[in-house]
Design an enzyme around this catalytic site. Structure first.
Site, mmCIF file in Angstrom:
data_model
loop_
_atom_site.group_PDB
_atom_site.id
_atom_site.type_symbol
_atom_site.label_atom_id
_atom_site.label_comp_id
_atom_site.label_asym_id
_atom_site.label_seq_id
_atom_site.Cartn_x
_atom_site.Cartn_y
_atom_site.Cartn_z
ATOM 1 N N ARG A 125 10.203 40.398 23.497
ATOM 2 C CA ARG A 125 9.565 40.768 24.675
ATOM 3 C C ARG A 125 8.654 42.756 25.512
ATOM 4 N NH1 ARG A 125 7.961 36.688 24.851
ATOM 5 N NH2 ARG A 125 8.509 34.858 26.367
ATOM 6 N N SER A 154 7.479 36.011 35.718
ATOM 7 C CA SER A 154 9.213 36.057 35.287
ATOM 8 C C SER A 154 10.223 37.218 35.838
ATOM 9 C CB SER A 154 9.293 35.652 33.594
ATOM 10 O OG SER A 154 10.976 35.127 33.736
ATOM 11 N N GLU A 196 12.068 42.031 33.531
ATOM 12 C CA GLU A 196 11.045 41.988 33.160
ATOM 13 C C GLU A 196 9.599 42.655 33.961
ATOM 14 O OE1 GLU A 196 8.581 37.973 31.252
ATOM 15 O OE2 GLU A 196 10.601 38.032 31.484
#
EC number: 1.3.1.98
Length: 318
Positions: A179, A228, A298
């Site tokens: 990520r 998310s 995130e």
């Protein structure tokens, strides 16, 4: 709380002439998935890559620049974003295929890239249909879902630096990790070349259908959400940690932890960005207290609070 006074700065007068559009006080809440947040001090929609290069080359170095995609994994704070917000449009959304390669502009929706790959019989890009964002955002955070991520299909990318110089980036230059990519934060992605493998379009469509069904079954896809919220820690799943900490359905103001998938925060209709961020921090605190694990955001949080002296008031429509 007293509202911030309007700041009639001369920022827009300091910016170079462009072929695209410059707008003061443009609303950002209506272009983010959470539907919250303050305006941009100045919003710039470049006409094309050359227009963006010209702007970057002649923009004063002290002007803060922020790039905005479709606002899917983003929380804009209630005071808005000082400086210039750059939003890439249609000129950056081209998708074309060549054999097993797919070229996608930075503003191309991940879903549309997956559909173009299916039409060309290119397999391996189906996971993009489960990511509600653009290729530019996917490059920045090495977006992934359903067993794959961008690094697995990546060939090369193009990006502009703060001075407007164009760079072609290979895999090593991207520095992909979970990520995350290592490209400088002030570089702006223009597009990417991706590669898959030969596949039967009907089988590719079957996989796309499976991903869509899985999303609708497990995620609040029709709610005002930012996707998310927290990164999965090594060896754990964020939603499980949140659930064990007793945060499923937790509310703060107009913000709520989703009952359906508790790694999603929701705007129930009256939330402010401050509500959502405070709820997220409450979740992080409770998870740390119950498991000892500190969750990392995130969702990208940008801008300033409503009570900041830098807060922007909307003065016109985008």
């Amino acid at each position: 709380m007293m509202s911030a006074a309007p700041r009639h700065s001369a920022l827009i007068d300091r910016l170079p002439a462009v072929r695209g559009r410059l707008t003061e006080g443009a609303s950002l809440a209506k272009v983010t998935w959470f539907r919250v947040g303050g305006p941009a001090e100045v919003l710039f929609k470049p006409a094309d890559v050359a227009d963006l290069q010209h702007f970057l080359a002649h923009c004063p170095a002290d002007v803060k620049l922020t790039v905005l995609g479709v606002g899917s994994n983003l929380l804009v704070r209630d005071g808005g974003i000082p400086g210039v917000v750059i939003r890439l449009g249609r000129a950056f959304a081209e998708i074309r295929t060549d054999g097993l390669h797919v070229h996608a502009g930075a503003a191309a929706l991940d879903l549309n890239v997956a559909l173009a790959a299916r039409a060309a019989g290119v397999a391996g890009l189906e996971f993009l249909s489960g990511i509600p964002g653009t290729i530019g955002g996917a490059l920045r955070m090495n977006a992934g879902a359903y067993g794959s991520d961008l690094s697995q299909i990546f060939v090369s990318a193009t990006a502009l630096d703060r001075q407007g110089r164009l760079h072609r980036l290979d895999r090593d230059a991207m520095g992909f990790t979970y990520r995350h990519s290592a490209v400088a934060e002030d570089w702006i992605f223009c597009g990417a070349d991706l590669a898959g493998r030969a596949g039967d379009p009907s089988l590719i469509q079957q996989r796309l259908n499976e991903i869509q069904a899985a999303r609708e079954d497990s995620q609040p896809v029709r709610a005002r959400t930012g996707g998310s919220t927290f990164v999965n820690p090594p060896g754990a799943k964020a939603w499980e940690l949140i659930d064990r900490a007793g945060c499923r359905g937790l509310k703060l103001g107009g913000a709520q932890v989703s009952e359906k998938h508790c790694n999603f925060l929701l705007n129930t209709g009256t939330a402010t960005a401050a509500d959502l961020e405070a709820l997220g921090e409450t979740v992080r605190r409770r998870v740390k207290e119950s498991s000892g694990i500190e969750l990392a955001w995130e969702i990208k949080r940008i801008g300033v609070p409503a009570d900041s002296p830098l807060a922007i008031l909307a003065r016109s429509e985008a």
